[in-house]
Design an enzyme around this catalytic site. Sequence first.
Site, PDB file in Angstrom:
ATOM      1  N   GLU A  83      -3.335  -6.154  30.394  1.00 29.26           N
ATOM      2  CA  GLU A  83      -4.042  -5.702  31.609  1.00 29.26           C
ATOM      3  C   GLU A  83      -5.539  -6.009  31.533  1.00 29.26           C
ATOM      4  O   GLU A  83      -6.210  -5.589  30.589  1.00 29.26           O
ATOM      5  CB  GLU A  83      -3.821  -4.186  31.770  1.00 29.26           C
ATOM      6  N   ASP A 282       5.147   1.351  16.526  1.00 28.77           N
ATOM      7  CA  ASP A 282       6.157   1.613  17.556  1.00 28.77           C
ATOM      8  C   ASP A 282       5.502   2.369  18.712  1.00 28.77           C
ATOM      9  O   ASP A 282       5.310   3.585  18.640  1.00 28.77           O
ATOM     10  CB  ASP A 282       7.286   2.432  16.916  1.00 28.77           C
TER      11      ASP A 282
HETATM   12  P1  NAD Z   1      10.512   2.152   6.531  1.00 24.55           P
HETATM   13  O1  NAD Z   1      11.977   2.309   6.693  1.00 24.55           O
HETATM   14  O2  NAD Z   1      10.010   0.802   6.240  1.00 24.55           O
HETATM   15  O3  NAD Z   1      10.036   3.192   5.398  1.00 24.55           O
HETATM   16  C1  NAD Z   1       8.770   3.161   4.823  1.00 24.55           C
HETATM   17  C2  NAD Z   1       8.856   2.579   3.414  1.00 24.55           C
HETATM   18  O4  NAD Z   1       7.561   2.394   2.889  1.00 24.55           O
HETATM   19  C3  NAD Z   1       9.587   3.507   2.458  1.00 24.55           C
HETATM   20  O5  NAD Z   1      10.439   2.762   1.665  1.00 24.55           O
HETATM   21  C4  NAD Z   1       8.452   4.095   1.625  1.00 24.55           C
HETATM   22  O6  NAD Z   1       8.876   4.494   0.364  1.00 24.55           O
HETATM   23  C5  NAD Z   1       7.501   2.915   1.586  1.00 24.55           C
HETATM   24  N1  NAD Z   1       6.092   3.220   1.304  1.00 24.55           N
HETATM   25  C6  NAD Z   1       5.247   2.420   0.617  1.00 24.55           C
HETATM   26  N2  NAD Z   1       4.021   2.941   0.551  1.00 24.55           N
HETATM   27  C7  NAD Z   1       4.056   4.085   1.257  1.00 24.55           C
HETATM   28  C8  NAD Z   1       3.065   5.068   1.591  1.00 24.55           C
HETATM   29  N3  NAD Z   1       1.787   4.947   1.185  1.00 24.55           N
HETATM   30  N4  NAD Z   1       3.416   6.098   2.394  1.00 24.55           N
HETATM   31  C9  NAD Z   1       4.690   6.200   2.853  1.00 24.55           C
HETATM   32  N5  NAD Z   1       5.670   5.334   2.533  1.00 24.55           N
HETATM   33  C10 NAD Z   1       5.369   4.271   1.752  1.00 24.55           C
HETATM   34  O7  NAD Z   1       9.740   2.642   7.839  1.00 24.55           O
HETATM   35  P2  NAD Z   1       9.654   4.055   8.539  1.00 24.55           P
HETATM   36  O8  NAD Z   1       8.203   4.345   8.679  1.00 24.55           O
HETATM   37  O9  NAD Z   1      10.508   5.091   7.892  1.00 24.55           O
HETATM   38  O10 NAD Z   1      10.287   3.788   9.985  1.00 24.55           O
HETATM   39  C11 NAD Z   1       9.555   3.096  10.958  1.00 24.55           C
HETATM   40  C12 NAD Z   1      10.464   2.222  11.782  1.00 24.55           C
HETATM   41  O11 NAD Z   1      11.530   2.988  12.342  1.00 24.55           O
HETATM   42  C13 NAD Z   1       9.747   1.607  12.938  1.00 24.55           C
HETATM   43  O12 NAD Z   1      10.073   0.233  12.964  1.00 24.55           O
HETATM   44  C14 NAD Z   1      10.357   2.318  14.156  1.00 24.55           C
HETATM   45  O13 NAD Z   1      10.311   1.484  15.284  1.00 24.55           O
HETATM   46  C15 NAD Z   1      11.744   2.587  13.701  1.00 24.55           C
HETATM   47  N6  NAD Z   1      12.533   3.645  14.344  1.00 24.55           N
HETATM   48  C16 NAD Z   1      11.994   4.521  15.260  1.00 24.55           C
HETATM   49  C17 NAD Z   1      12.791   5.514  15.820  1.00 24.55           C
HETATM   50  C18 NAD Z   1      12.167   6.506  16.777  1.00 24.55           C
HETATM   51  O14 NAD Z   1      10.950   6.545  16.896  1.00 24.55           O
HETATM   52  N7  NAD Z   1      12.947   7.328  17.487  1.00 24.55           N
HETATM   53  C19 NAD Z   1      14.133   5.620  15.454  1.00 24.55           C
HETATM   54  C20 NAD Z   1      14.636   4.732  14.512  1.00 24.55           C
HETATM   55  C21 NAD Z   1      13.840   3.757  13.943  1.00 24.55           C
END
Ligand code: NAD
Length: 441
Positions: A83, A282
């Site tokens: 936008e 997200d």
């Molecule tokens: P992810 O599955 O990649 O988990 C995070 C990983 O990073 C873990 O393995 C963790 O151990 C690691 N890690 C490394 N350094 C870290 C630190 N400093 N702090 C925390 N973790 C650390 O990702 P996520 O964040 O669990 O999930 C995000 C994804 O899920 C996005 O892509 C999102 O779009 C999607 N998602 C969203 C929904 C929703 O919002 N309703 C539902 C399902 C999936």
Amino acid sequence: MARTSRLPGFYKVSVEERRALVGEATGADLTDIERSLEDGGLDATTADKFVENVVGTYALPYGVALNVRVNGHDYVVPMVVEEPSVVAAASNASKMIREGGGFIAETDPPLMVAQVQLTNVRDRREAMECVLAAKEELLALADGAVPGLVERGGGSRDIEVRLVGTEEDAMLVVHVLIDCRDAMGANLVNGAAERIAPRLAEITGGGIGLRILSNLCDRRCVRVHCHVPASALATDDMDGTAVIDGIVNASRFAELDPYRAATHNKGIMNGVDAVVIATGNDWRAVEAGAHAFAARSGRYAPLATWRRHAGDVLVGQVELPMSLGTVGGTLRVHPAARLSLRLLGVTNAQELATIAASVGLASNLAALRALATDGIQRGHMALHARSVAVAAGALGDEVERVATMIVEARDITLDAASKALTVLRTPRTSDRAVSRWELDE
Ligand code: NAD
């Protein structure tokens, strides 16, 4: 961290020159910037690893907001948005806010909520007590699903039990609060919810229903406020105190009317979403959380409000939930998202949340100031004119010239742009200004 985010004249130089200036301001390598943004930062082969049925990629403009100072630190803030005027508005308003000391921000710990729904629980009151009595066991069980997170100082923190619905359709809902550190946390939280659900069913004698995070992450809020001196808000036609009154009036309107609050909040999300997208986060999750939070009292309300304080100072504040990550999700693999984090130099997800919310507050100020003074159309349509010129087929220098012509003619339409382009390309008229009268011919 940016040495400064004040880069006067930035908008006037070429894309290549801007990249060099951003490199200088942030310490990022110019080749890194160029490579990371090539093809919109994402090639089709990488995109094929993200989602299903990929046939290509879809690029959006990547700009930077300037003048942003949060808690005394300067940031050059990447914004991805289609936008017109959003990036300029955020930069201009951040400059005004900077005159009052910049944004002051604070965040909650990065707590997300895992929800486990339990159905057909016979004695719900007793079940609630049993769940709370098993709290330590349940927290340990949830932690077992996220060992990497626990290693990094995160993990489950608390259990809450809620009874929702009426006597006929009552259900028990267990919340596990999980500290996700620098991850957005959805996958982590979902894993923990699935891990503890069978034990919860045993404890309560109920059936397992849904097991998933809540996007109303109201334990993970960010709060930002700012002070803007009247002198920074004045326009050519209005003094600063009159502008403050107009902005406060606009805030009250949003506080009293959900129809206005929706648009008010859209203006905030203009800034927030652009940062969220640029950093590979997200934005649907952030949007869902923001609007659910805005309606938490049962009435949809503005996320940001503005008041006049003594000494002719405008004070604004915003509060919203912000589930952002600086690790995890698709962040690892999107080169442009990774570049954004490098440009910002953020050290954790909470710092990123303060920046996104600050840009949201700046976007809100810009919109309210425009509404309280010239009206939104003047500035907005002037910038929109360039897209209209491109849509009409203008190329290179023609874009700016056609945009100027249709703005001066006060007719920012595709039709007018096409006429202007024809006039411009006709040798007879190409070397002089084209009047409204000529466009009308
Ligand atoms: P992810 O599955 O990649 O988990 C995070 C990983 O990073 C873990 O393995 C963790 O151990 C690691 N890690 C490394 N350094 C870290 C630190 N400093 N702090 C925390 N973790 C650390 O990702 P996520 O964040 O669990 O999930 C995000 C994804 O899920 C996005 O892509 C999102 O779009 C999607 N998602 C969203 C929904 C929703 O919002 N309703 C539902 C399902 C999936």
